[in-house]
Scaffold this motif. Structure first.
Motif, PDB file in Angstrom:
ATOM      1  N   SER A 147       0.841  -1.191   0.000  1.00 19.78           N
ATOM      2  CA  SER A 147       0.000   0.000   0.000  1.00 19.78           C
ATOM      3  C   SER A 147       0.880   1.246   0.000  1.00 19.78           C
ATOM      4  O   SER A 147       2.029   1.218   0.423  1.00 19.78           O
ATOM      5  CB  SER A 147      -0.903   0.014   1.217  1.00 19.78           C
ATOM      6  N   LYS A 148       0.329   2.335  -0.481  1.00 19.47           N
ATOM      7  CA  LYS A 148       1.146   3.546  -0.574  1.00 19.47           C
ATOM      8  C   LYS A 148       1.588   4.028   0.786  1.00 19.47           C
ATOM      9  O   LYS A 148       2.709   4.530   0.946  1.00 19.47           O
ATOM     10  CB  LYS A 148       0.341   4.640  -1.276  1.00 19.47           C
ATOM     11  N   SER A 149       0.729   3.859   1.786  1.00 21.12           N
ATOM     12  CA  SER A 149       1.141   4.255   3.131  1.00 21.12           C
ATOM     13  C   SER A 149       2.403   3.500   3.509  1.00 21.12           C
ATOM     14  O   SER A 149       3.342   4.082   4.046  1.00 21.12           O
ATOM     15  CB  SER A 149       0.045   3.924   4.138  1.00 21.12           C
ATOM     16  N   GLN A 150       2.407   2.228   3.208  1.00 22.60           N
ATOM     17  CA  GLN A 150       3.558   1.423   3.591  1.00 22.60           C
ATOM     18  C   GLN A 150       4.784   1.797   2.789  1.00 22.60           C
ATOM     19  O   GLN A 150       5.899   1.841   3.317  1.00 22.60           O
ATOM     20  CB  GLN A 150       3.233  -0.059   3.416  1.00 22.60           C
ATOM     21  N   GLN A 151       4.573   2.084   1.510  1.00 19.98           N
ATOM     22  CA  GLN A 151       5.693   2.559   0.710  1.00 19.98           C
ATOM     23  C   GLN A 151       6.309   3.786   1.358  1.00 19.98           C
ATOM     24  O   GLN A 151       7.520   3.851   1.572  1.00 19.98           O
ATOM     25  CB  GLN A 151       5.213   2.944  -0.697  1.00 19.98           C
ATOM     26  N   ALA A 152       5.435   4.736   1.664  1.00 22.46           N
ATOM     27  CA  ALA A 152       5.925   5.973   2.277  1.00 22.46           C
ATOM     28  C   ALA A 152       6.637   5.659   3.576  1.00 22.46           C
ATOM     29  O   ALA A 152       7.733   6.175   3.852  1.00 22.46           O
ATOM     30  CB  ALA A 152       4.763   6.925   2.532  1.00 22.46           C
ATOM     31  N   TYR A 153       6.043   4.785   4.354  1.00 22.69           N
ATOM     32  CA  TYR A 153       6.615   4.407   5.644  1.00 22.69           C
ATOM     33  C   TYR A 153       8.045   3.911   5.474  1.00 22.69           C
ATOM     34  O   TYR A 153       8.971   4.383   6.115  1.00 22.69           O
ATOM     35  CB  TYR A 153       5.724   3.341   6.272  1.00 22.69           C
ATOM     36  N   ARG A 154       8.198   2.972   4.563  1.00 21.21           N
ATOM     37  CA  ARG A 154       9.536   2.410   4.367  1.00 21.21           C
ATOM     38  C   ARG A 154      10.510   3.448   3.831  1.00 21.21           C
ATOM     39  O   ARG A 154      11.665   3.511   4.237  1.00 21.21           O
ATOM     40  CB  ARG A 154       9.463   1.243   3.382  1.00 21.21           C
ATOM     41  N   TRP A 155      10.010   4.208   2.887  1.00 18.04           N
ATOM     42  CA  TRP A 155      10.870   5.218   2.263  1.00 18.04           C
ATOM     43  C   TRP A 155      11.437   6.153   3.313  1.00 18.04           C
ATOM     44  O   TRP A 155      12.658   6.363   3.388  1.00 18.04           O
ATOM     45  CB  TRP A 155      10.026   5.998   1.253  1.00 18.04           C
ATOM     46  N   ILE A 156      10.573   6.665   4.156  1.00 20.66           N
ATOM     47  CA  ILE A 156      11.020   7.609   5.176  1.00 20.66           C
ATOM     48  C   ILE A 156      11.961   6.923   6.161  1.00 20.66           C
ATOM     49  O   ILE A 156      13.030   7.429   6.491  1.00 20.66           O
ATOM     50  CB  ILE A 156       9.818   8.195   5.936  1.00 20.66           C
ATOM     51  N   LYS A 157      11.545   5.744   6.584  1.00 16.71           N
ATOM     52  CA  LYS A 157      12.330   5.022   7.577  1.00 16.71           C
ATOM     53  C   LYS A 157      13.738   4.773   7.064  1.00 16.71           C
ATOM     54  O   LYS A 157      14.725   4.909   7.795  1.00 16.71           O
ATOM     55  CB  LYS A 157      11.635   3.696   7.872  1.00 16.71           C
ATOM     56  N   GLU A 158      13.805   4.422   5.792  1.00 18.43           N
ATOM     57  CA  GLU A 158      15.109   4.149   5.204  1.00 18.43           C
ATOM     58  C   GLU A 158      15.992   5.390   5.249  1.00 18.43           C
ATOM     59  O   GLU A 158      17.162   5.320   5.613  1.00 18.43           O
ATOM     60  CB  GLU A 158      14.894   3.683   3.761  1.00 18.43           C
TER      61      GLU A 158
ATOM     62  N   GLY B 207       8.273   6.234  17.773  1.00 19.44           N
ATOM     63  CA  GLY B 207       9.205   7.135  18.418  1.00 19.44           C
ATOM     64  C   GLY B 207      10.290   7.652  17.504  1.00 19.44           C
ATOM     65  O   GLY B 207      11.211   8.324  17.956  1.00 19.44           O
ATOM     66  N   LEU B 208      10.199   7.358  16.215  1.00 23.81           N
ATOM     67  CA  LEU B 208      11.232   7.813  15.296  1.00 23.81           C
ATOM     68  C   LEU B 208      11.071   9.278  14.922  1.00 23.81           C
ATOM     69  O   LEU B 208      12.048   9.943  14.626  1.00 23.81           O
ATOM     70  CB  LEU B 208      11.215   6.960  14.021  1.00 23.81           C
ATOM     71  N   VAL B 209       9.844   9.733  14.900  1.00 22.41           N
ATOM     72  CA  VAL B 209       9.627  11.148  14.611  1.00 22.41           C
ATOM     73  C   VAL B 209       8.712  11.732  15.683  1.00 22.41           C
ATOM     74  O   VAL B 209       7.929  11.016  16.296  1.00 22.41           O
ATOM     75  CB  VAL B 209       8.992  11.373  13.218  1.00 22.41           C
ATOM     76  N   THR B 210       8.835  13.000  15.900  1.00 24.66           N
ATOM     77  CA  THR B 210       7.938  13.677  16.827  1.00 24.66           C
ATOM     78  C   THR B 210       7.003  14.550  16.017  1.00 24.66           C
ATOM     79  O   THR B 210       7.357  15.031  14.947  1.00 24.66           O
ATOM     80  CB  THR B 210       8.721  14.558  17.805  1.00 24.66           C
ATOM     81  N   PHE B 211       5.838  14.723  16.532  1.00 23.57           N
ATOM     82  CA  PHE B 211       4.808  15.398  15.769  1.00 23.57           C
ATOM     83  C   PHE B 211       4.182  16.479  16.635  1.00 23.57           C
ATOM     84  O   PHE B 211       3.903  16.266  17.803  1.00 23.57           O
ATOM     85  CB  PHE B 211       3.748  14.380  15.365  1.00 23.57           C
ATOM     86  N   GLU B 212       3.955  17.622  16.032  1.00 22.81           N
ATOM     87  CA  GLU B 212       3.297  18.697  16.759  1.00 22.81           C
ATOM     88  C   GLU B 212       2.138  19.190  15.915  1.00 22.81           C
ATOM     89  O   GLU B 212       2.281  19.425  14.718  1.00 22.81           O
ATOM     90  CB  GLU B 212       4.302  19.829  17.007  1.00 22.81           C
ATOM     91  N   ARG B 213       1.045  19.344  16.575  1.00 20.59           N
ATOM     92  CA  ARG B 213      -0.169  19.674  15.833  1.00 20.59           C
ATOM     93  C   ARG B 213      -0.047  21.004  15.095  1.00 20.59           C
ATOM     94  O   ARG B 213       0.444  21.980  15.659  1.00 20.59           O
ATOM     95  CB  ARG B 213      -1.347  19.752  16.802  1.00 20.59           C
ATOM     96  N   ASN B 214      -0.515  21.018  13.890  1.00 26.38           N
ATOM     97  CA  ASN B 214      -0.520  22.226  13.053  1.00 26.38           C
ATOM     98  C   ASN B 214       0.881  22.757  12.776  1.00 26.38           C
ATOM     99  O   ASN B 214       1.024  23.858  12.269  1.00 26.38           O
ATOM    100  CB  ASN B 214      -1.326  23.346  13.712  1.00 26.38           C
ATOM    101  N   VAL B 215       1.851  21.992  13.137  1.00 27.20           N
ATOM    102  CA  VAL B 215       3.224  22.441  12.905  1.00 27.20           C
ATOM    103  C   VAL B 215       3.942  21.444  12.005  1.00 27.20           C
ATOM    104  O   VAL B 215       4.535  21.826  11.005  1.00 27.20           O
ATOM    105  CB  VAL B 215       3.984  22.592  14.231  1.00 27.20           C
ATOM    106  N   GLY B 216       3.849  20.178  12.373  1.00 23.89           N
ATOM    107  CA  GLY B 216       4.468  19.195  11.510  1.00 23.89           C
ATOM    108  C   GLY B 216       5.335  18.210  12.249  1.00 23.89           C
ATOM    109  O   GLY B 216       5.407  18.213  13.476  1.00 23.89           O
TER     110      GLY B 216
ATOM    111  N   ARG C 158       0.800  11.066   5.529  1.00 26.02           N
ATOM    112  CA  ARG C 158       0.345  11.358   6.897  1.00 26.02           C
ATOM    113  C   ARG C 158       0.328  10.107   7.741  1.00 26.02           C
ATOM    114  O   ARG C 158       0.850  10.068   8.849  1.00 26.02           O
ATOM    115  CB  ARG C 158      -1.085  11.903   6.861  1.00 26.02           C
ATOM    116  N   GLU C 159      -0.295   9.099   7.188  1.00 24.23           N
ATOM    117  CA  GLU C 159      -0.429   7.858   7.936  1.00 24.23           C
ATOM    118  C   GLU C 159       0.935   7.271   8.272  1.00 24.23           C
ATOM    119  O   GLU C 159       1.181   6.838   9.395  1.00 24.23           O
ATOM    120  CB  GLU C 159      -1.231   6.854   7.111  1.00 24.23           C
ATOM    121  N   ALA C 160       1.796   7.284   7.277  1.00 22.48           N
ATOM    122  CA  ALA C 160       3.140   6.738   7.493  1.00 22.48           C
ATOM    123  C   ALA C 160       3.819   7.477   8.634  1.00 22.48           C
ATOM    124  O   ALA C 160       4.415   6.862   9.524  1.00 22.48           O
ATOM    125  CB  ALA C 160       3.951   6.863   6.210  1.00 22.48           C
ATOM    126  N   ILE C 161       3.689   8.782   8.616  1.00 22.11           N
ATOM    127  CA  ILE C 161       4.358   9.569   9.643  1.00 22.11           C
ATOM    128  C   ILE C 161       3.769   9.283  11.016  1.00 22.11           C
ATOM    129  O   ILE C 161       4.483   9.216  12.006  1.00 22.11           O
ATOM    130  CB  ILE C 161       4.278  11.064   9.292  1.00 22.11           C
TER     131      ILE C 161
END
Lengths: 229, 229
Positions: free
Chosen positions: B10-21, B61-70, B51-54
């Motif tokens: 799925s595209k979410s998973q593609q994105a997930y792997r891409w970013i993780k890599e 715990g690999l990325v931190t997220f802040e609302r309306n900020v990113g 979005r979902e991937a992130i």
DNA sequence: TGCTGCACGATCATATACGATTTCGAATAC
DNA sequence: GTATTCGAAATCGTATATGATCGTGCAGCA
């Protein structure tokens, strides 16, 4: 405006809490099918935030997700409860030891106060309240853990257990008396500056004993299958 | 059709792997700002799957997220590495003990084979390869852990460390010799049916020692701050 | 000069729309 | 009577569009 109480809450988070609450309430029992559209309609929002909420819940292990099929509430059998309890006994034992040297006299006093509250409630025993106090007591001990990562893991495991059972002591009320005694024992170990290994062992055994009590009470026929330490 | 290789993903998973890599490759260093739109454009998809991937990465715990900020790649300083290593020493130690009684002679033989491979590679030392073999060795020991929950936690912690550093032994090459000796020691304990407490202690110390070596090598001035057991 | 307020750009959050996949039942063949 | 195939309904996956929010720089004023 009337930001009743959830103004600052994103819709994803609203959905997240809503679903989580239903699961905790047993309103959504294990195996229950979570349909995006329905939930979205119920909460008066689009499916996108609901999707996100469900993905979060999936990451926490509360729901399982299958592509193009959907999500359902995770199956949680007794064994998972047992496994989680054992994991918690390890984590919490270590966290308590890692916090011991950082506790002030005040901290210990506070913990003892909570334990005395628990003793008082023993007379008109309320499992829910007792379980809540129990959590508070242990939190007071391990919250100052020197290793934040361990602390995270402990919290996560507590949360996990909270979903599986909202009150452990409903199952083994007889364990309560013993429990508060062991609490006092742990407090003494901390106060007297006992070796960290001792504190860890005591805290670990304390929780293991609760698990054992549960097993004997609920599954007297089954062997634990979990070696003791 | 030409489902080159990612048809069933799925595209979410593609994105997930891409970013993780990218994160693993240090291409996205800690603090790097992950902008939904840009990534979506890069991957030729809409922002929704990204979005979902992130969010998934956030849960890990690999990325931190802040609302309306990113989102941004999590800051991982040395202390986090240390904390994670200590947590792993606890988890892995217990998992190894919980697996010990279930290991067959074959399992032990296999583990010993891996360790001998590690000894061989000591001559023309390659930290990456050595670290990989090290993981393989330990996995062989704890994979049969009687408690699947513990196993999950161990795996998660390994993964976490994998992101922080792709090779521990790059930092402390001198530790390698000692390490393989301790491996053999653990194997003997398992073979001779030593008490589980002993096995746990040995496995725990083994990893702690690696952490200590790292600390002495990289931060000789700082105190560990982490009590030993 | 230094500070306040406003306006603009960048980015996120959500809604709606449509195509894709799965599931389930009914009709048909054996 | 059972197995198989076909098709429709349900549901998910993703794209596009629009509103909301935050950060920043510039202008105006003291």
């Amino acid at each position: 405006m009337s930001p009743t109480e959830a103004d600052t809450l994103s819709k994803s988070q609203q959905a997240y809490r809503w679903i989580k609450e239903r699961i905790a309430n047993q309103e959504f029992t294990p195996g229950y099918r979570l349909v995006l559209g329905s939930i979205a309609g119920e909460l008066d929002m689009s499916v996108v935030p609901v999707r996100e909420a469900i993905r979060q819940l999936e990451a926490e292990g509360l729901v399982t997700f299958e592509r193009n099929v959907g999500a359902r509430v995770s199956m949680v059998d007794d064994s998972q409860y047992r496994y989680s309890m054992q994991a918690l006994s390890i984590l919490e034992g270590t966290a308590t030891a890692l916090a011991a040297r950082r506790l002030t006299a005040d901290d210990v006093r506070n913990a003892r106060r909570i334990n005395e509250l628990m003793i008082e409630t023993l007379e008109h025993f309320d499992p829910r309240a007792f379980t809540a106090l129990n959590q508070e007591f242990h939190a007071a001990l391990f919250e100052k853990c020197a290793n934040p990562r361990m602390l995270d893991l402990v919290h996560a495991e507590w949360a996990r257990l909270g979903h599986l059972r909202d009150s452990t002591f409903s199952f083994v009320p007889g364990r309560a008396q013993e429990s508060v005694r062991e609490h006092e024992n742990i407090l003494v170990l901390i106060e007297t500056g006992a070796p960290l290994g001792e504190i860890e062992k005591a805290a670990r055994r304390h929780r293991s004993a609760t698990l054992d009590a549960y097993m004997i009470h609920e599954h007297p026929d089954e062997a634990l299958g979990l070696p003791a330490f």
